[in-house]
Design a protein around this motif. Sequence first.
Motif: not given
Length: 325
Positions: A322-325
């Motif tokens: 998942n893309e990091p926030r």
Amino acid sequence: MSQALKVGDVVEVLNAEEILATLDEKGELDSLPFMPEMLRFCGQRLTVHKVANKLCDTITGTGLRRMEDAVHLSAARCDGSAHGGCQTACVLYWKTSWLKRVDGPPTPEPARSERPLLPILEVNTRREPGPEGEERFRCQATELLRAAPERLPFRDLGQYVTDIRVGNAGVGSTLRTLFFGLFNRYQRLSRKFPRWLRIKGGLAWGFVQPGPHTGPAPTGTTDLQPGELVRIKSKDEIVATLTTKGFNRGLGFEEDMARSCGRTARVTGRVERCIDEKTGQMLEMKNPCIVLDGIICDGVYKSNCPRAFIPFWREIWLERINEPR
């Protein structure tokens, strides 16, 4: 016109007519082809990324070869447009006679191709057809053994002095690559010794074991697309997908690649077509390979080879994250 260039020098690629004047009837200089894909860089200012003083022989596996009067330029890779859409993205070789050193910054974008040279160069992108009439290509990668016919032994210390002098590698990284080379030579010799004298079974540094599979290797398709973020799985996870000869459906996993295990990177493309350097034939992949942004072979285990291959990865060796926030 030979000139001594170093890493970081800014050079201007000569125009098409000037380069044509250096080529023979095969479109070559010193047996190195100038390819249509290189035309878009004519007139541009680029930075010397590495001095191409040597290269790995990936055709016959004889080790290193000596190259003369050539460099690699930053952001200058072959796009395969004149070679059947080959997606290997090889770094281009530039003879110093095709360049001139200049002052000032590099230019940001390549120019459009200059058409007058294309007919001559396009003819020379093909070899005679194969035994069954199949199309065969000719490019810098297929002709490198002619352009660099002299073998360069590991014990030739002058190559490492050159690496440091021209900026290809620092003193520390050169000492490190010498250690790896000496260690690997001991490992090859140790395979003739009793087992207790071998280090990790005589494996080369990086210690990539053969896999467990005697039959077909497992597959894994996740339909990764350019721009997605992935993690390269651990070495043990990847080795578990290999055959006893170290391949996954014909693709090898090498020690250089193992150095990237655990890293995260973005997918830059799916590779479906590539030219076989030995035969010139276009290979069509049943299962596309993945290439990753910023992941290249840096030559640490190969005597500081500056060729900067882009490794191919099986999707089963990568994990979408998942893309990091």
